[in-house]
Design a protein around this motif. Structure first.
Motif, mmCIF file in Angstrom:
data_model
loop_
_atom_site.group_PDB
_atom_site.id
_atom_site.type_symbol
_atom_site.label_atom_id
_atom_site.label_comp_id
_atom_site.label_asym_id
_atom_site.label_seq_id
_atom_site.Cartn_x
_atom_site.Cartn_y
_atom_site.Cartn_z
ATOM 1 N N VAL A 129 -2.178 3.427 -2.606
ATOM 2 C CA VAL A 129 -3.600 3.108 -2.717
ATOM 3 C C VAL A 129 -4.398 4.389 -2.891
ATOM 4 O O VAL A 129 -3.862 5.507 -2.817
ATOM 5 N N GLU A 130 -5.694 4.239 -3.121
ATOM 6 C CA GLU A 130 -6.559 5.396 -3.292
ATOM 7 C C GLU A 130 -6.833 6.070 -1.952
ATOM 8 O O GLU A 130 -7.063 5.412 -0.943
ATOM 9 N N GLY A 143 0.792 -1.222 0.000
ATOM 10 C CA GLY A 143 0.000 0.000 0.000
ATOM 11 C C GLY A 143 0.822 1.268 0.000
ATOM 12 O O GLY A 143 0.293 2.340 0.317
ATOM 13 N N ALA A 144 2.115 1.168 -0.337
ATOM 14 C CA ALA A 144 2.993 2.343 -0.314
ATOM 15 C C ALA A 144 3.901 2.333 -1.529
ATOM 16 O O ALA A 144 4.118 1.300 -2.169
ATOM 17 N N TYR A 156 -8.813 9.670 -4.917
ATOM 18 C CA TYR A 156 -7.674 9.998 -5.759
ATOM 19 C C TYR A 156 -6.467 9.148 -5.380
ATOM 20 O O TYR A 156 -6.447 8.478 -4.329
ATOM 21 N N ALA A 157 -5.468 9.172 -6.240
ATOM 22 C CA ALA A 157 -4.219 8.446 -6.023
ATOM 23 C C ALA A 157 -3.100 9.191 -6.721
ATOM 24 O O ALA A 157 -3.324 9.997 -7.630
ATOM 25 N N ILE A 158 -1.869 8.908 -6.303
ATOM 26 C CA ILE A 158 -0.692 9.551 -6.892
ATOM 27 C C ILE A 158 -0.331 8.842 -8.197
ATOM 28 O O ILE A 158 -0.319 7.609 -8.269
ATOM 29 N N SER A 160 -10.038 6.078 8.665
ATOM 30 C CA SER A 160 -8.631 5.688 8.632
ATOM 31 C C SER A 160 -7.790 6.901 8.273
ATOM 32 O O SER A 160 -8.311 7.980 7.977
ATOM 33 N N GLU A 161 -6.477 6.691 8.285
ATOM 34 C CA GLU A 161 -5.560 7.771 7.938
ATOM 35 C C GLU A 161 -5.594 8.092 6.440
ATOM 36 O O GLU A 161 -5.072 9.123 6.021
ATOM 37 N N LEU A 162 -6.167 7.198 5.662
ATOM 38 C CA LEU A 162 -6.260 7.430 4.222
ATOM 39 C C LEU A 162 -7.406 8.361 3.861
ATOM 40 O O LEU A 162 -7.507 8.797 2.722
ATOM 41 N N ASP A 163 -8.283 8.646 4.811
ATOM 42 C CA ASP A 163 -9.429 9.518 4.566
ATOM 43 C C ASP A 163 -9.223 10.847 5.279
ATOM 44 O O ASP A 163 -8.701 10.903 6.391
#
Length: 300
Positions: free
Chosen positions: A72-73, A35-36, A114-116, A87-90
């Motif tokens: 990840v997105e 995921g990184a 979104y994603a990089i 989560s930290e992704l939001d």
């Protein structure tokens, strides 16, 4: 040096050299977690070498380090509290306040996933860094949505019905174009609830007025039919037929049920078969003590 001294030196140096070599190899193996993404930096400068999740060989010939970015997105949800982030992704933030093309003020809630873009990881690192991505998405998406909604073709009607789908697609295109310039790929866009303020109250009042008018028309037809039945009933009452009196009794009980002045209706225990056995009692709070508790029961 004698042969014995050479052997002793080799016995001591070989393990030492082996340990040093193992330490160098172990330090050169970089593990990027799932995921990184890993961006290789040499002497503090970003390179175009991006590492996918897994183990990678990065020789320590120079000062080299790896900076991790999410692969990840991610999601940014405008219009929600910070406590709703799962989560930290939001990331969450306040709803976007802007004006439509017809100058109506609205508060827009939306979600951007979104994603990089892997090929532009170096640009993202040099411009924003690992902790500036969420702020970039918040600012650029808000600016793109405000600019798209301010188009004169966008009005209040664009937020309802089939026009809302077209408006959502237009906003997604605007956000995608704005973030793609900064190395961010938009994976999804959802237009959430839109608060129209006073304008929304007017719209709701107009909608309710239409349904209330339909209700009045339906009740008018009912009242007309009842008046016709009452007119025909007057002739039947003069003939003392029990069926006519039963019709009026049912009508009176319905009026009592619909009253809202403190009348209580309860079933009387021990009622005879075939009878309703209902008791009508006034609210004790409004009963005159001098008169007592008037009780009206079903006629026998």
């Amino acid at each position: 040096m004698s042969t014995a001294g050479t052997v002793i030196l080799l016995v001591l140096l070989v393990p030492i050299l082996g340990i040093l070599g193992w330490m160098v190899v172990a330090a050169s193996v970089i593990k990027v977690p799932a995921g990184a993404l890993g961006l290789v930096l040499k002497n503090g400068k970003a390179t175009d070498h991006a590492l996918a999740p897994g183990r990678h060989w990065v020789p320590l010939l120079r000062k080299t380090m790896v900076v991790e970015y999410p692969s990840v997105e991610l999601a940014y949800r405008a219009g929600e509290d910070a406590s709703s982030a799962v989560s930290e992704l939001d990331r969450t933030g306040p709803s976007l306040s802007c004006a439509l093309g017809d100058r109506a003020l609205v508060d827009v809630a939306y979600t951007v996933r979104y994603a990089i873009i892997h090929d532009q990881l170096r640009t993202v690192h040099e411009r924003f860094g690992p902790h500036g991505i969420h702020g970039l998405v918040r600012d650029e998406s808000g600016r793109a949505i405000s600019r798209a909604l301010s188009d004169p073709a966008v009005t209040v009607d664009s937020l309802f019905g089939s026009a809302r789908t077209e408006t959502e697609a237009r906003l997604k295109e605007a956000v995608t174009a704005a973030l793609a310039e900064h190395g961010i790929r938009v994976a999804g866009f959802v237009l959430g609830p839109v608060d129209l303020g006073r304008t929304g109250e007017v719209i709701q009042a107009t909608v309710r007025a239409g349904f209330e008018l339909a209700l009045e028309e339906a009740e008018a037809a009912t009242r007309l039919a009842r008046a016709q039945n009452d007119g025909e009933l007057e002739q039947q009452i003069t003939s003392l037929r029990e069926g006519a009196w039963r019709y009026r009794e049912t009508d009176l009980w319905r009026d009592l049920v619909q009253r809202s002045d403190g009348v209580q209706i309860a079933r009387r225990p021990g009622a005879a078969p075939g009878r309703l056995g209902l008791t009508v009692r006034d609210d004790p709070a409004v009963v005159d003590p001098a008169v007592g508790d008037p009780t009206v029961t079903e006629p026998q």
